[in-house]
Design a protein around this motif. Structure first.
Motif, PDB file in Angstrom:
ATOM      1  N   GLU A  23      57.252 -46.013 -18.331  1.00  0.00           N
ATOM      2  CA  GLU A  23      57.731 -47.220 -19.006  1.00  0.00           C
ATOM      3  C   GLU A  23      58.043 -46.941 -20.476  1.00  0.00           C
ATOM      4  O   GLU A  23      59.062 -47.398 -21.003  1.00  0.00           O
ATOM      5  N   GLU A  24      57.185 -46.178 -21.130  1.00  0.00           N
ATOM      6  CA  GLU A  24      57.405 -45.858 -22.544  1.00  0.00           C
ATOM      7  C   GLU A  24      58.707 -45.089 -22.736  1.00  0.00           C
ATOM      8  O   GLU A  24      59.494 -45.392 -23.635  1.00  0.00           O
ATOM      9  N   GLU A  37      52.656 -45.923 -17.176  1.00  0.00           N
ATOM     10  CA  GLU A  37      52.757 -46.252 -18.598  1.00  0.00           C
ATOM     11  C   GLU A  37      53.665 -45.271 -19.332  1.00  0.00           C
ATOM     12  O   GLU A  37      54.480 -45.676 -20.162  1.00  0.00           O
TER      13      GLU A  37
END
Length: 130
Positions: free
Chosen positions: A59-60, A56
């Motif tokens: 991806e951010e 996550e």
């Protein structure tokens, strides 16, 4: 005056998330050989296939625009002491020039990334940012 392409709160949240990811171990100890209640603590410090926090975070960062990615690297470098807040624009430009591969891989490969980002933000705030 220097300007950050994200809020202080966004950087502080990233620091917390970096620190959480960096605290985890990549190795798995199959038999901890201890008390079952103690085993739970060690297990929480190990990355597992179902642990999305690293993915996550990656991806951010990769979904940030180029300006934000450059600023994130520049904050890291300023926090590490490679340059000062007064060199903000030049440091962002250098980050863009030296950009090779995913920024998330670079930052997650730095052992003290959270501490240096926090220090960089602190230095920038003392210097004066918008």
């Amino acid at each position: 005056m220097a300007e950050l392409p994200f809020s202080d709160a966004e950087i502080e949240q990233l620091v917390v998330r970096f620190n959480a990811v960096m605290a985890k171990e990549q190795t798995d100890i199959p038999d901890l050989g201890g008390n079952a209640t103690d085993d739970e603590v060690a297990a929480t410090l190990q990355e597992t296939a179902g642990d999305l926090s690293r993915d996550e975070l990656t991806e951010e960062i990769e979904n940030m625009n180029d300006e934000q990615q450059d600023a994130l690297v520049a904050l890291f470098w300023i926090g590490r002491g490679d340059s000062g807040p007064e060199e903000w624009e030049a440091t962002k430009k250098l980050a863009r020039q030296q950009h090779e591969g995913p920024v998330s891989v670079y930052l997650l490969g730095q052992p003290e990334v959270g501490e240096f980002l926090a220090e960089g933000l602190d230095k920038m705030l003392k210097f004066g940012v918008d």
